[in-house]
Design a protein around this motif. Structure first.
Motif, PDB file in Angstrom:
ATOM      1  N   VAL A 165      49.334  86.748 128.113  1.00  0.00           N
ATOM      2  CA  VAL A 165      49.176  88.046 127.466  1.00  0.00           C
ATOM      3  C   VAL A 165      50.440  88.422 126.702  1.00  0.00           C
ATOM      4  CG1 VAL A 165      48.714  90.490 127.845  1.00  0.00           C
ATOM      5  CG2 VAL A 165      47.565  88.767 129.255  1.00  0.00           C
ATOM      6  N   MET A 166      51.610  88.277 127.322  1.00  0.00           N
ATOM      7  CA  MET A 166      52.868  88.685 126.696  1.00  0.00           C
ATOM      8  C   MET A 166      53.183  87.846 125.461  1.00  0.00           C
ATOM      9  SD  MET A 166      53.749  91.220 128.529  1.00  0.00           S
ATOM     10  CE  MET A 166      55.421  91.497 127.943  1.00  0.00           C
ATOM     11  N   ASN A 167      52.891  86.550 125.532  1.00  0.00           N
ATOM     12  CA  ASN A 167      53.207  85.636 124.427  1.00  0.00           C
ATOM     13  C   ASN A 167      52.001  85.356 123.538  1.00  0.00           C
ATOM     14  OD1 ASN A 167      55.758  85.400 125.626  1.00  0.00           O
ATOM     15  ND2 ASN A 167      55.101  83.643 126.861  1.00  0.00           N
ATOM     16  N   ASP A 168      50.874  85.943 123.870  1.00  0.00           N
ATOM     17  CA  ASP A 168      49.615  85.682 123.159  1.00  0.00           C
ATOM     18  C   ASP A 168      49.324  84.185 123.076  1.00  0.00           C
ATOM     19  OD1 ASP A 168      47.261  86.348 121.896  1.00  0.00           O
ATOM     20  OD2 ASP A 168      48.150  86.451 119.889  1.00  0.00           O
ATOM     21  N   SER A 169      49.574  83.488 124.183  1.00  0.00           N
ATOM     22  CA  SER A 169      49.325  82.043 124.223  1.00  0.00           C
ATOM     23  C   SER A 169      47.852  81.753 123.954  1.00  0.00           C
ATOM     24  CB  SER A 169      49.711  81.495 125.592  1.00  0.00           C
ATOM     25  OG  SER A 169      51.065  81.760 125.886  1.00  0.00           O
ATOM     26  N   TYR A 170      47.611  80.752 123.114  1.00  0.00           N
ATOM     27  CA  TYR A 170      46.257  80.322 122.745  1.00  0.00           C
ATOM     28  C   TYR A 170      45.435  81.474 122.151  1.00  0.00           C
ATOM     29  CZ  TYR A 170      47.678  76.473 125.760  1.00  0.00           C
ATOM     30  OH  TYR A 170      48.374  75.432 126.336  1.00  0.00           O
ATOM     31  N   SER A 171      46.104  82.496 121.651  1.00  0.00           N
ATOM     32  CA  SER A 171      45.434  83.686 121.077  1.00  0.00           C
ATOM     33  C   SER A 171      44.549  84.397 122.099  1.00  0.00           C
ATOM     34  CB  SER A 171      44.595  83.292 119.847  1.00  0.00           C
ATOM     35  OG  SER A 171      45.401  82.721 118.842  1.00  0.00           O
ATOM     36  N   PHE A 172      45.001  84.448 123.344  1.00  0.00           N
ATOM     37  CA  PHE A 172      44.181  85.047 124.391  1.00  0.00           C
ATOM     38  C   PHE A 172      44.052  86.558 124.265  1.00  0.00           C
ATOM     39  CE2 PHE A 172      43.841  81.264 127.177  1.00  0.00           C
ATOM     40  CZ  PHE A 172      42.543  81.470 127.605  1.00  0.00           C
ATOM     41  N   ARG A 173      44.903  87.187 123.428  1.00  0.00           N
ATOM     42  CA  ARG A 173      44.718  88.632 123.239  1.00  0.00           C
ATOM     43  C   ARG A 173      43.374  88.935 122.592  1.00  0.00           C
ATOM     44  NH1 ARG A 173      50.662  90.784 121.184  1.00  0.00           N
ATOM     45  NH2 ARG A 173      51.853  90.062 122.991  1.00  0.00           N
ATOM     46  N   ARG A 174      42.876  88.016 121.804  1.00  0.00           N
ATOM     47  CA  ARG A 174      41.536  88.201 121.233  1.00  0.00           C
ATOM     48  C   ARG A 174      40.487  88.260 122.333  1.00  0.00           C
ATOM     49  NH1 ARG A 174      41.058  83.564 116.653  1.00  0.00           N
ATOM     50  NH2 ARG A 174      43.219  83.556 115.948  1.00  0.00           N
ATOM     51  N   VAL A 175      40.686  87.435 123.349  1.00  0.00           N
ATOM     52  CA  VAL A 175      39.754  87.419 124.482  1.00  0.00           C
ATOM     53  C   VAL A 175      39.798  88.759 125.207  1.00  0.00           C
ATOM     54  CG1 VAL A 175      39.220  86.307 126.682  1.00  0.00           C
ATOM     55  CG2 VAL A 175      39.965  84.920 124.727  1.00  0.00           C
ATOM     56  N   THR A 197      32.710  85.660 142.938  1.00  0.00           N
ATOM     57  CA  THR A 197      31.898  86.796 143.385  1.00  0.00           C
ATOM     58  C   THR A 197      31.351  87.632 142.240  1.00  0.00           C
ATOM     59  OG1 THR A 197      33.914  88.125 143.614  1.00  0.00           O
ATOM     60  CG2 THR A 197      33.117  86.980 145.578  1.00  0.00           C
ATOM     61  N   GLY A 198      31.699  87.288 141.000  1.00  0.00           N
ATOM     62  CA  GLY A 198      31.213  88.042 139.850  1.00  0.00           C
ATOM     63  C   GLY A 198      31.983  89.311 139.565  1.00  0.00           C
ATOM     64  N   ARG A 199      33.083  89.548 140.260  1.00  0.00           N
ATOM     65  CA  ARG A 199      33.879  90.753 140.000  1.00  0.00           C
ATOM     66  C   ARG A 199      34.608  90.653 138.656  1.00  0.00           C
ATOM     67  NH1 ARG A 199      36.480  90.014 145.869  1.00  0.00           N
ATOM     68  NH2 ARG A 199      34.631  90.521 147.113  1.00  0.00           N
ATOM     69  N   CYS A 200      34.959  89.444 138.277  1.00  0.00           N
ATOM     70  CA  CYS A 200      35.551  89.178 136.964  1.00  0.00           C
ATOM     71  C   CYS A 200      34.795  88.024 136.325  1.00  0.00           C
ATOM     72  CB  CYS A 200      37.036  88.848 137.078  1.00  0.00           C
ATOM     73  SG  CYS A 200      38.064  90.257 137.581  1.00  0.00           S
ATOM     74  N   ILE A 201      34.866  87.969 135.008  1.00  0.00           N
ATOM     75  CA  ILE A 201      34.040  87.001 134.292  1.00  0.00           C
ATOM     76  C   ILE A 201      34.765  85.690 134.021  1.00  0.00           C
ATOM     77  CG2 ILE A 201      34.599  87.620 131.898  1.00  0.00           C
ATOM     78  CD1 ILE A 201      31.532  87.757 131.471  1.00  0.00           C
ATOM     79  N   CYS A 202      36.125  85.720 134.096  1.00  0.00           N
ATOM     80  CA  CYS A 202      36.873  84.494 133.853  1.00  0.00           C
ATOM     81  C   CYS A 202      38.276  84.606 134.418  1.00  0.00           C
ATOM     82  CB  CYS A 202      36.931  84.151 132.363  1.00  0.00           C
ATOM     83  SG  CYS A 202      38.161  85.108 131.440  1.00  0.00           S
ATOM     84  N   TYR A 203      38.935  83.469 134.478  1.00  0.00           N
ATOM     85  CA  TYR A 203      40.346  83.384 134.855  1.00  0.00           C
ATOM     86  C   TYR A 203      40.950  82.232 134.073  1.00  0.00           C
ATOM     87  CZ  TYR A 203      44.456  82.126 137.710  1.00  0.00           C
ATOM     88  OH  TYR A 203      45.718  81.805 138.123  1.00  0.00           O
ATOM     89  N   ALA A 204      42.117  82.461 133.466  1.00  0.00           N
ATOM     90  CA  ALA A 204      42.808  81.403 132.738  1.00  0.00           C
ATOM     91  C   ALA A 204      44.285  81.452 133.066  1.00  0.00           C
ATOM     92  CB  ALA A 204      42.603  81.542 131.233  1.00  0.00           C
ATOM     93  N   SER A 205      44.861  80.281 133.337  1.00  0.00           N
ATOM     94  CA  SER A 205      46.279  80.192 133.671  1.00  0.00           C
ATOM     95  C   SER A 205      46.718  78.740 133.632  1.00  0.00           C
ATOM     96  CB  SER A 205      46.537  80.773 135.063  1.00  0.00           C
ATOM     97  OG  SER A 205      47.915  80.776 135.377  1.00  0.00           O
ATOM     98  N   ALA A 206      48.025  78.525 133.596  1.00  0.00           N
ATOM     99  CA  ALA A 206      48.584  77.189 133.791  1.00  0.00           C
ATOM    100  C   ALA A 206      48.649  76.941 135.293  1.00  0.00           C
ATOM    101  CB  ALA A 206      49.965  77.097 133.164  1.00  0.00           C
ATOM    102  N   LEU A 207      47.991  75.902 135.764  1.00  0.00           N
ATOM    103  CA  LEU A 207      47.842  75.678 137.193  1.00  0.00           C
ATOM    104  C   LEU A 207      48.310  74.284 137.598  1.00  0.00           C
ATOM    105  CD1 LEU A 207      44.266  77.177 137.769  1.00  0.00           C
ATOM    106  CD2 LEU A 207      46.487  78.317 138.056  1.00  0.00           C
ATOM    107  N   SER A 208      48.978  74.225 138.744  1.00  0.00           N
ATOM    108  CA  SER A 208      49.306  72.948 139.381  1.00  0.00           C
ATOM    109  C   SER A 208      48.129  72.524 140.257  1.00  0.00           C
ATOM    110  CB  SER A 208      50.571  73.110 140.229  1.00  0.00           C
ATOM    111  OG  SER A 208      51.685  73.424 139.411  1.00  0.00           O
ATOM    112  N   PRO A 209      48.105  71.269 140.702  1.00  0.00           N
ATOM    113  CA  PRO A 209      46.967  70.798 141.489  1.00  0.00           C
ATOM    114  C   PRO A 209      46.637  71.678 142.691  1.00  0.00           C
ATOM    115  CG  PRO A 209      48.330  68.949 140.840  1.00  0.00           C
ATOM    116  CD  PRO A 209      49.067  70.179 140.410  1.00  0.00           C
TER     117      PRO A 209
END
Length: 259
Positions: A165-175, A197-209
Motif C-alpha cells: 500500500v505505501m509503495n503502491d507495489s504492483y499498482s495495488f492501490r487500484r485494487v 471464512t469470507g470475511r475478506c475477499i483476498c489477501y496479498a503479500s510477500a510470503l516465505s514458505p
C-alpha cells in the motif's frame, strides 16, 4: 500409505500444548531480537515453540523432514520428498510482542510434495482451522467451513501488506480503490483465515514458505485461488508474492495490477 489421521491427531495435540507454552509466557519477560530489520522480530518464545514442535516430530516421525522459520538457515530444506512438516511457531510476532493478540501458530504437512494437512491456530481465540486433501474439507475446531461465496472485488474487503500500500507495489492501490475497503492485520495466518471464512475477499503479500504452506492447503481445499504474481515457476521452498482470493475477485485483481 501413511496413517494420515494419526498424523492429524498428533499435530492437533502438539498445537494445543504449544498454546499452553505461549499463554504461560505472558507472565514472563520476553527476550526480543531483530532479524532482517526492526519490524522483523523473533522472541525466545518463538524459538521455544519451534524447538517443541521439532522435538515432537523427530520423536514420532524420525524420518520426516522439517522446515521451520527460526531454524531454516541452520537446517535448510532442499526438497519435498517423503514426509515434510513446515512450521511457523508464532506468525505475527510483532503483534505477539506489542499486543499479546492477533497472532497464530501454523503447521503444514506434505508427502512427496503433495499437500495433505494444514493448520492455523488462532491462539488467543482458541480457534483451530484445519483440514486439507486428506479430509477434502476445512474446519474451525469441530465446525466445517463452507466454500466462501465467489464474490467480485467490489463486494469485499481486501487485505494487503503495508509495503504494497505505501509503495503502491504492483499498482495495488487500484485494487484498494475498486474494493469495499482495506484491512491490515500483520499476521498471514489470520489473514488467510479471513479469506477462508469470507470475511475478506483476498489477501496479498510477500510470503516465505512457513507463512504460506498451511494457508495454501486450506484455501485450495475450499476452492479459492492461490497464485504467485511475481514469478511463473515456484515451489514450496522459496519466498514469493502470493495472492489468495475468490475466483471472481482474482479475475478483477489481475486486470488491475501491474507485474
Amino acid at each position: 500409505m501413511r496413517d494420515f489421521q494419526g498424523i492429524d491427531a498428533n499435530v492437533k495435540d502438539w498445537l494445543r500444548k504449544a498454546r499452553e507454552i505461549i499463554l504461560d509466557s505472558f507472565n514472563l519477560s520476553l527476550d526480543v531480537e531483530t532479524k532482517s530489520g526492526p519490524t522483523d522480530l523473533v522472541t525466545n518464545v518463538d524459538k521455544e515453540v519451534e524447538r517443541f514442535y521439532i522435538q515432537q516430530i523427530q520423536n514420532t516421525y524420525p524420518e520426516a523432514k522439517i522446515l521451520g522459520e527460526e531454524t531454516s538457515k541452520i537446517h535448510p530444506l532442499t526438497n519435498m520428498e517423503g514426509l515434510v512438516f513446515i512450521l511457523d511457531p508464532i506468525d505475527g510476532t510483532m503483534n505477539f510482542v506489542k499486543q499479546k493478540r492477533n497472532f497464530a501458530s501454523m503447521i503444514a504437512v506434505y508427502y512427496n510434495n503433495h499437500p495433505l494437512l494444514g493448520y492455523i491456530y488462532d491462539i488467543i481465540r482458541d480457534e483451530l482451522y484445519w483440514g486439507g486433501p486428506v479430509y477434502d474439507a476445512v474446519y474451525c475446531n469441530d465446525y466445517q467451513l463452507a466454500t466462501p461465496t465467489d464474490s467480485i472485488l467490489s463486494e469485499g474487503l481486501v487485505q494487503l501488506c503495508r509495503p504494497f500500500v505505501m509503495n503502491d507495489s504492483y499498482s495495488f492501490r487500484r485494487v484498494v480503490d475498486a474494493s469495499a475497503g482495506l484491512r491490515m492485520y500483520g499476521c498471514a495466518g489470520l489473514e488467510f483465515i479471513n479469506v477462508l471464512t469470507g470475511r475478506c475477499i483476498c489477501y496479498a503479500s510477500a510470503l516465505s514458505p512457513w507463512d504460506l504452506a498451511a494457508g495454501k492447503i486450506l484455501a485450495e481445499t475450499l476452492d479459492l485461488v492461490v497464485e504467485t504474481i511475481d514469478v511463473k515457476e515456484t515451489n514450496m521452498l522459496s519466498s514469493k508474492v502470493v495472492l489468495v482470493a475468490t475466483k471472481n475477485a482474482e479475475k478483477d485483481i489481475t486486470k488491475l495490477i501491474s507485474i
